[in-house]
Design an enzyme around this catalytic site. Structure first.
Site, PDB file in Angstrom:
ATOM      1  CG  HIS A   1      -6.469   0.359   1.566  1.00  0.00           C
ATOM      2  ND1 HIS A   1      -5.619   1.064   0.751  1.00  0.00           N
ATOM      3  CD2 HIS A   1      -5.667  -0.255   2.490  1.00  0.00           C
ATOM      4  CE1 HIS A   1      -4.377   0.889   1.152  1.00  0.00           C
ATOM      5  NE2 HIS A   1      -4.391   0.095   2.209  1.00  0.00           N
TER       6      HIS A   1
ATOM      7  CB  CYS B   1      -0.944  -0.016   1.198  1.00  0.00           C
ATOM      8  SG  CYS B   1      -1.861  -1.567   1.322  1.00  0.00           S
TER       9      CYS B   1
END
Length: 418
Positions: free
Chosen positions: A346, A169
């Protein structure tokens, strides 16, 4: 010893495809309104065995303005998202990269946490069902993590550095930070940088669900992503892409470019703690922010806004809030910090790129995007999280935080041009 004077780097173009909109303007407008892009899953069928049945899907994406129908079949969705975002960013910048006088001065770095996982799953299914001779020859060039920057470099004749970053991420953050450094050193004048992810697939969703990493609010998906809230129970898987055009300051000035902000600092650290859990003390996040501020030559008291990593996980949010409080001290209560993942979910390796939009716009427009679904802040979460509604504020310096599995931490410092 030779002294090197680092060149300044500015943002002159932005492009995005998200579940809030298929452009920067539509994505940003939705963020300012506090609109959620989370919905029941449509990509593939599910039954009661699936504990998670929603995601941050992009429903109206049509890449035909960038790639014709025949060529689309040769590309994974992740590359198509990247190419569409890059096309908007380049057009927004006003650059004619395809006809550049020296294309070796222009490059691209695009991050992705997983790359062409849909191609991998489909290819494996084809192998099992029909045998090895029926596997497509396009599987490898479609699934490569570097397919996004590779195709973008072809798209715009970018012959300088062309590479991918895969740090979960934190991928977008690393990509933009490394691109900034390439310009600072004088290796390039223009870099096309950001991230892309298209990982809403059966394998990925079920794997994250098995890890207990995802929210299970199937009855209210729009309220599932709730960073900093006491009722948060995991992140919401999403997809998307965002690209920024980075230029050397004088290069941009000479051509009369519109400048959104300066990318002034980059901090990157590793937790060296756990492959999938954050350091509970937020030590790596603390250091990444500290290094980024030092790199930018910015005092902590100058920071007006932080776009938090804020994934809506119990441990992650706690570690980040604690790191911000320790680093900024009393000033933590004067700045604002929001998580736009409350609206987008996300998008893994694309998250940091998508979140440059509210970070840059906090400086360019003086508007702070909200953290929606923040109804009952967790214990000790007493900062200004821009709860549920956008705020007007003049911001001179803003941070964009991205942290990832593997203990990767990135913080970027954006600064108003004066």
């Amino acid at each position: 010893m030779r002294t090197v004077t680092l060149r300044r780097v500015v943002v002159t173009g932005i492009g995005a495809v998200s579940n809030l909109g298929t452009s920067v303007s539509s994505t940003w407008a939705a963020m300012k309104e506090g609109r959620s892009g989370i919905s029941p899953l449509r990509t593939f069928p599910q039954n009661e065995d699936w504990t998670v049945r929603f995601a941050g899907e992009i429903h109206d994406f049509d890449p035909s303005h960038v790639v014709d129908g025949r060529e689309q079949k040769r590309l994974d969705r992740v590359a198509l998202l990247a190419m569409a975002a890059a096309d908007e960013a380049v057009r927004d910048s006003g650059l004619d990269l395809r006809n550049a006088a020296d294309p070796y001065r222009n490059g691209t770095i695009i991050g992705s946490g997983i790359g062409g996982v849909l191609t991998m799953e489909e290819g494996h299914t084809k192998l099992l069902q029909t045998g090895p001779r029926r596997v497509s020859p396009f599987v490898v060039p479609r699934l490569m993590v570097n397919a996004a920057p590779g195709n973008v470099s072809i798209q715009f004749n970018l012959r300088g550095p062309s590479t991918a970053v895969a740090s979960a991420c934190a991928s977008s953050g690393h990509a933009m930070g490394i691109a900034m450094q390439a310009i600072q050193r004088g290796d390039c004048d223009v870099m096309v940088a950001g991230g892309a992810e298209a990982a809403i697939t059966p394998l990925t969703l079920s794997a994250f669900a098995s890890m207990k990493a995802l929210s299970t609010r199937n009855d209210e998906p729009m309220r599932a992503s709730r960073p900093f809230d006491k009722g948060r129970d995991g992140f919401v898987l999403a997809e998307g892409a965002a690209i920024v055009i980075l230029e050397e300051l004088e290069y941009a000035k000479r051509r009369g470019a519109r400048i959104y902000a300066e990318l002034a600092g980059y901090g990157a650290t590793g937790d060296a703690f756990h492959i999938a859990a954050p350091d509970e003390q937020g030590s790596g996040a603390f250091k990444a922010m500290e290094v980024a501020l030092k790199d930018a030559g910015v005092d902590r008291s100058e920071v007006g806004y932080i776009n938090a990593h804020g994934t809506s996980t119990p441990l992650g949010d706690k570690a980040e809030v604690g790191a911000v409080k320790r680093l900024f001290g009393e000033h933590a209560y004067k700045l604002a910090m929001s998580s736009t993942k409350s609206m987008t979910g996300h998008a893994l390796g694309a998250a940091g790129g998508i979140e440059t939009i509210p970070t840059i716009m906090s400086i360019y427009e003086g508007v702070l995007a909200p953290t929606i679904n923040l109804e009952d802040p967790d214990e000790g979460f007493d900062l200004n999280f821009v709860a549920n509604a956008a705020q007007q504020r003049k911001v001179d310096v803003a941070l964009n935080n991205t942290f990832g599995f593997g203990g990767h931490n990135v913080s970027l410092v954006f600064r108003r041009m004066t």
